[in-house]
Design an enzyme around this catalytic site. Structure first.
Site, PDB file in Angstrom:
ATOM      1  N   LYS A  12       0.856  -1.190   0.000  1.00  0.00           N
ATOM      2  CA  LYS A  12       0.000   0.000   0.000  1.00  0.00           C
ATOM      3  C   LYS A  12       0.890   1.237   0.000  1.00  0.00           C
ATOM      4  O   LYS A  12       1.776   1.389   0.853  1.00  0.00           O
ATOM      5  CB  LYS A  12      -0.845  -0.023   1.269  1.00  0.00           C
ATOM      6  CG  LYS A  12      -2.294   0.296   1.033  1.00  0.00           C
ATOM      7  CD  LYS A  12      -3.057   0.028   2.299  1.00  0.00           C
ATOM      8  CE  LYS A  12      -4.429   0.598   2.233  1.00  0.00           C
ATOM      9  NZ  LYS A  12      -5.117   0.465   3.508  1.00  0.00           N
ATOM     10  N   ILE A  13       0.628   2.110  -0.950  1.00  0.00           N
ATOM     11  CA  ILE A  13       1.463   3.297  -1.149  1.00  0.00           C
ATOM     12  C   ILE A  13       0.551   4.528  -1.104  1.00  0.00           C
ATOM     13  O   ILE A  13      -0.490   4.547  -1.776  1.00  0.00           O
ATOM     14  CB  ILE A  13       2.135   3.234  -2.556  1.00  0.00           C
ATOM     15  CG1 ILE A  13       2.937   1.936  -2.745  1.00  0.00           C
ATOM     16  CG2 ILE A  13       2.939   4.479  -2.842  1.00  0.00           C
ATOM     17  CD1 ILE A  13       4.361   1.989  -2.279  1.00  0.00           C
TER      18      ILE A  13
END
Ligand code: E4P
EC number: 2.2.1.2
Length: 213
Positions: A83-84
Site C-alpha cells: 500500500k502506497i
C-alpha cells in the site's frame, strides 16, 4: 464485487475468513498500531490464515524509502500487496514496483484524477476513501462513481477498492456502481448478514416444527 476485511486484528481476520465471504485483507498503519504488535510478525500471522491479497502499507515518504520497504514486504509472501500513499513520490515508487511485478494499492485517494494518475503509474488497486469524504460533507459515493466511469471509458484494468466504508449502505451502493472490491470493517461485515425478517423467519419455522412433537 468482492469483499476485503479492513482490519489488522487476527481474531477478526480469522472469523471473517472462516465465514467464507472475504477474498483478502487490507490494513493501514493506524489499524496495525491498535494491535500493538511487530508489523512483520503480524503479517506472518495473517498470511497463514488468509489465502488472498493482503495490503500492507509503507511508512516512508520518499521514493527510495518506499521502494526499500515495499520490496521487504513483498518478499515476505506472494499475497502481500504494498500500500502506497497517493503522493508524487508514491507514484514514482508505484511505477518501479509495477515494473518489478510487485502489486500495489494506492491509498488515500480523494479525487478521480488521483485515481487516474495512480492507474497510469501502474497501480494494481486504487482505494478511494468514501467515509472520510462524507465526514467533511462531501459525497464519497460520487467519487467512486466517477472513478468507475473513467476507468470503464478508458479501459483501465486497475481495480477499484471502495475504502473507508462506514455502513451497509456504502457497501450496497458501491456494488451497484461496479467497484471490484469493498473493504469493510469487521463491525460492518457483521451488519451485512443481518435482517430482522431472517431472524423472525427462523424463529417461526422452528416454532412450527416443534408443533410436530
Ligand atoms: C483502506 O484501505 C483503509 O484502511 C480504510 O478503509 C480507512 O478507513 P477509515 O477512514 O475508517 O480509517
Amino acid at each position: 464485487m468482492q469483499f476485503f476485511l479492513d482490519s489488522a486484528n487476527l481474531e477478526e481476520i480469522n472469523q471473517a475468513w472462516n465465514m467464507g465471504v472475504i477474498a483478502g485483507v487490507t490494513t493501514n498503519p493506524s489499524l496495525v498500531a491498535k494491535e500493538g504488535k511487530d508489523f512483520h510478525t503480524l503479517l506472518q500471522e495473517v498470511v497463514q490464515v488468509v489465502d488472498g491479497p493482503i495490503s500492507a502499507e509503507v511508512i516512508a515518504l520518499d521514493r527510495d524509502g518506499m521502494l526499500k520497504e515495499a520490496r521487504e514486504l513483498a518478499g515476505m509472501h506472494k499475497n502481500i500487496v504494498v500500500k502506497i500513499p497517493m503522493t508524487e513520490e508514491g507514484l514514482k515508487a508505484v511505477k518501479v514496483l509495477s515494473q518489478e511485478g510487485i502489486n500495489t494499492n494506492v491509498t488515500l485517494i480523494f479525487n478521480a484524477i488521483q485515481a487516474l494518475l495512480a492507474a497510469r503509474a501502474g497501480a494494481t488497486y486504487v482505494s478511494p476513501f468514501l467515509g472520510r469524504l462524507d465526514d467533511i460533507g462531501e459525497n464519497g459515493l460520487n467519487l467512486v462513481e466517477e472513478i468507475c466511469d473513467i476507468f470503464s471509458i478508458h479501459g483501465i484494468e486497475t481495480k477499484v477498492i471502495a475504502a473507508s466504508i462506514r455502513n451497509p449502505v456504502h457497501v450496497t451502493e458501491s456494488a451497484k456502481l461496479g467497484v471490484d472490491f469493498a473493504t469493510v470493517p469487521f463491525k460492518v461485515l457483521l451488519q451485512l448478514f443481518k435482517h430482522p425478517l431472517t431472524d423472525a423467519g427462523i424463529e417461526k419455522f422452528l416454532a412450527d416444527w416443534k408443533k410436530l412433537g
